[in-house]
Scaffold this motif. Structure first.
Motif, PDB file in Angstrom:
ATOM      1  N   LEU A  78      36.440   8.098  70.799  1.00 12.56           N
ATOM      2  CA  LEU A  78      36.526   9.511  71.165  1.00 12.56           C
ATOM      3  C   LEU A  78      36.589  10.371  69.914  1.00 12.56           C
ATOM      4  N   TRP A  79      36.057  11.568  70.007  1.00 12.72           N
ATOM      5  CA  TRP A  79      36.228  12.540  68.944  1.00 12.72           C
ATOM      6  C   TRP A  79      36.879  13.788  69.532  1.00 12.72           C
ATOM      7  N   PHE A  80      37.621  14.508  68.694  1.00  6.42           N
ATOM      8  CA  PHE A  80      38.444  15.610  69.178  1.00  6.42           C
ATOM      9  C   PHE A  80      37.608  16.859  69.437  1.00  6.42           C
ATOM     10  N   ARG A  81      37.869  17.458  70.620  1.00  9.47           N
ATOM     11  CA  ARG A  81      37.223  18.717  70.982  1.00  9.47           C
ATOM     12  C   ARG A  81      38.167  19.497  71.877  1.00  9.47           C
ATOM     13  N   LEU A  82      38.381  20.763  71.556  1.00  7.35           N
ATOM     14  CA  LEU A  82      39.205  21.618  72.406  1.00  7.35           C
ATOM     15  C   LEU A  82      38.475  21.907  73.709  1.00  7.35           C
ATOM     16  N   LEU A  83      39.233  21.892  74.809  1.00  5.66           N
ATOM     17  CA  LEU A  83      38.656  22.121  76.126  1.00  5.66           C
ATOM     18  C   LEU A  83      39.345  23.298  76.810  1.00  5.66           C
ATOM     19  N   SER A  84      38.697  23.835  77.830  1.00  5.54           N
ATOM     20  CA  SER A  84      39.273  24.924  78.608  1.00  5.54           C
ATOM     21  C   SER A  84      39.517  24.445  80.026  1.00  5.54           C
ATOM     22  N   GLY A  85      40.340  25.191  80.758  1.00  2.42           N
ATOM     23  CA  GLY A  85      40.627  24.840  82.139  1.00  2.42           C
ATOM     24  C   GLY A  85      41.945  24.094  82.280  1.00  2.42           C
ATOM     25  N   THR A  86      42.289  23.782  83.525  1.00  2.00           N
ATOM     26  CA  THR A  86      43.540  23.088  83.815  1.00  2.00           C
ATOM     27  C   THR A  86      43.348  21.587  83.686  1.00  2.00           C
ATOM     28  N   PRO A  87      44.150  20.910  82.855  1.00  2.00           N
ATOM     29  CA  PRO A  87      43.989  19.461  82.681  1.00  2.00           C
ATOM     30  C   PRO A  87      44.160  18.704  83.990  1.00  2.00           C
ATOM     31  N   ASP A  88      43.258  17.787  84.269  1.00  2.00           N
ATOM     32  CA  ASP A  88      43.334  16.908  85.424  1.00  2.00           C
ATOM     33  C   ASP A  88      43.168  15.478  84.915  1.00  2.00           C
ATOM     34  N   TYR A  89      44.112  14.600  85.286  1.00  2.00           N
ATOM     35  CA  TYR A  89      44.163  13.240  84.738  1.00  2.00           C
ATOM     36  C   TYR A  89      42.869  12.454  84.952  1.00  2.00           C
ATOM     37  N   GLU A  90      42.374  12.403  86.186  1.00  2.00           N
ATOM     38  CA  GLU A  90      41.176  11.618  86.484  1.00  2.00           C
ATOM     39  C   GLU A  90      39.936  12.234  85.836  1.00  2.00           C
ATOM     40  N   ASP A  91      39.822  13.568  85.901  1.00  2.00           N
ATOM     41  CA  ASP A  91      38.686  14.230  85.254  1.00  2.00           C
ATOM     42  C   ASP A  91      38.706  13.993  83.749  1.00  2.00           C
ATOM     43  N   MET A 113      45.051   5.154  81.414  1.00  2.00           N
ATOM     44  CA  MET A 113      44.298   4.465  82.452  1.00  2.00           C
ATOM     45  C   MET A 113      43.956   3.041  82.022  1.00  2.00           C
ATOM     46  N   LEU A 114      43.669   2.842  80.748  1.00  2.00           N
ATOM     47  CA  LEU A 114      43.380   1.504  80.240  1.00  2.00           C
ATOM     48  C   LEU A 114      44.644   0.643  80.217  1.00  2.00           C
ATOM     49  N   LEU A 115      45.766   1.225  79.808  1.00  2.00           N
ATOM     50  CA  LEU A 115      47.027   0.482  79.820  1.00  2.00           C
ATOM     51  C   LEU A 115      47.414   0.089  81.245  1.00  2.00           C
ATOM     52  N   ASP A 116      47.222   1.013  82.193  1.00  2.00           N
ATOM     53  CA  ASP A 116      47.500   0.700  83.598  1.00  2.00           C
ATOM     54  C   ASP A 116      46.626  -0.454  84.072  1.00  2.00           C
ATOM     55  N   ALA A 117      45.346  -0.414  83.705  1.00  2.00           N
ATOM     56  CA  ALA A 117      44.422  -1.470  84.111  1.00  2.00           C
ATOM     57  C   ALA A 117      44.824  -2.816  83.523  1.00  2.00           C
ATOM     58  N   ALA A 118      45.467  -2.780  82.349  1.00  2.00           N
ATOM     59  CA  ALA A 118      45.919  -4.011  81.702  1.00  2.00           C
ATOM     60  C   ALA A 118      47.308  -4.436  82.176  1.00  2.00           C
ATOM     61  N   GLY A 119      47.944  -3.613  83.024  1.00  2.00           N
ATOM     62  CA  GLY A 119      49.269  -3.954  83.544  1.00  2.00           C
ATOM     63  C   GLY A 119      50.392  -3.735  82.556  1.00  2.00           C
ATOM     64  N   ILE A 120      50.209  -2.826  81.600  1.00  2.00           N
ATOM     65  CA  ILE A 120      51.227  -2.556  80.581  1.00  2.00           C
ATOM     66  C   ILE A 120      51.958  -1.268  80.933  1.00  2.00           C
ATOM     67  N   PRO A 121      53.304  -1.316  81.133  1.00  2.00           N
ATOM     68  CA  PRO A 121      54.061  -0.121  81.530  1.00  2.00           C
ATOM     69  C   PRO A 121      53.941   0.993  80.488  1.00  2.00           C
ATOM     70  N   ASN A 122      53.778   2.211  80.977  1.00  2.00           N
ATOM     71  CA  ASN A 122      53.651   3.354  80.077  1.00  2.00           C
ATOM     72  C   ASN A 122      53.980   4.626  80.836  1.00  2.00           C
ATOM     73  N   MET A 123      54.223   5.699  80.118  1.00  2.00           N
ATOM     74  CA  MET A 123      54.465   7.002  80.733  1.00  2.00           C
ATOM     75  C   MET A 123      54.092   8.115  79.766  1.00  2.00           C
ATOM     76  N   ARG A 124      53.827   9.281  80.310  1.00  2.00           N
ATOM     77  CA  ARG A 124      53.433  10.425  79.501  1.00  2.00           C
ATOM     78  C   ARG A 124      54.657  11.079  78.861  1.00  2.00           C
ATOM     79  N   VAL A 125      54.466  11.554  77.630  1.00  2.00           N
ATOM     80  CA  VAL A 125      55.473  12.354  76.940  1.00  2.00           C
ATOM     81  C   VAL A 125      54.858  13.717  76.635  1.00  2.00           C
ATOM     82  N   ASP A 126      55.585  14.780  76.931  1.00  2.00           N
ATOM     83  CA  ASP A 126      55.136  16.142  76.646  1.00  2.00           C
ATOM     84  C   ASP A 126      55.913  16.699  75.462  1.00  2.00           C
ATOM     85  N   ARG A 127      55.201  17.362  74.566  1.00  2.00           N
ATOM     86  CA  ARG A 127      55.897  18.037  73.470  1.00  2.00           C
ATOM     87  C   ARG A 127      56.842  19.096  74.029  1.00  2.00           C
TER      88      ARG A 127
END
Length: 207
Positions: A78-91, A113-127
């Motif tokens: 992936l390469w970094f690019r600023l986006l507009s709109g409301t973030p949606d996890y699946e999109d 999504m890749l960690l979930d597919a691999a069965g590795i526990p994880n969670m989101r952190v917000d600044r």
């Protein structure tokens, strides 16, 4: 490349790799560039199926090695690019898997999504609090029975030193990193206080 033998001797080597796109790939890249509106939504495809396909080639001997392979895949594809709109996890995940670009939420979504597919526990952190009005997202990942910070985003020049990466960091390490990772410490499970960065730094080229 970097490798260390049992005696502690470290050797490094460099190589140059040139990748040439096929005509079909060039046409697809041009098409994607022309139709990309800079939002999270880029189509109605199935990100979960794509995640399963990708992670099938990233499974390693244990969760730490698998998580690092996932981290490397997202970081390198992936390469970094600023986006507009409301973030949606699946999109966001679908955008990352198909357009290979996006902001911190896209990086987070693909990695989760890749960690979930691999069965590795994880969670989101917000600044928290926001920094100059900007939110940021990364992950806590449970590895070797402990929770560690993992931020897979590539940082553009000026925001962090060249080659900076954040994999399996403690609170102290991520808070004192050359980026802003303040967060509500009481809102998440207890994190590891044992640093593994010396291991990660030495073996990052082999995991």
């Amino acid at each position: 490349y970097k490798a260390m033998d049992k005696a502690g001797n470290i050797s490094t080597a460099k190589c140059k790799l040139t990748i040439k796109m096929s005509e079909e790939e060039e046409e697809e890249a041009a098409s994607n560039s022309n139709t990309d509106t800079g939002t999270y939504y880029v189509g109605d495809g199935d990100p979960y199926a794509l995640a399963d396909s990708i992670v099938s080639g990233l499974i390693r001997g244990n969760d730490v090695e698998t998580a690092r392979a996932i981290f490397n895949w997202v970081h390198d594809n992936l390469w970094f690019r600023l986006l507009s709109g409301t973030p949606d996890y699946e999109d966001a995940a679908y955008r990352g898997f198909t357009r290979h670009s996006g902001d911190c939420f896209v990086y987070y979504s693909c990695c989760k999504m890749l960690l979930d597919a691999a069965g590795i526990p994880n969670m989101r952190v917000d600044r928290y609090p926001q920094y100059n009005g900007n939110i940021h997202y990364w992950l806590l990942v449970q590895l070797n029975g402990e929770w560690y910070h993992c931020d897979v985003q590539i940082y553009i020049a000026g925001l962090a030193p060249k080659g900076f990466f954040c994999f399996m960091m403690t609170d102290y390490e991520i808070i004192h990193a050359p980026t802003n990772h303040d967060f509500d410490e009481d809102a998440y499970p207890e994190r590891s206080t044992d640093s593994v960065q010396s291991y990660i730094n030495v073996y990052q080229g082999t995991i």
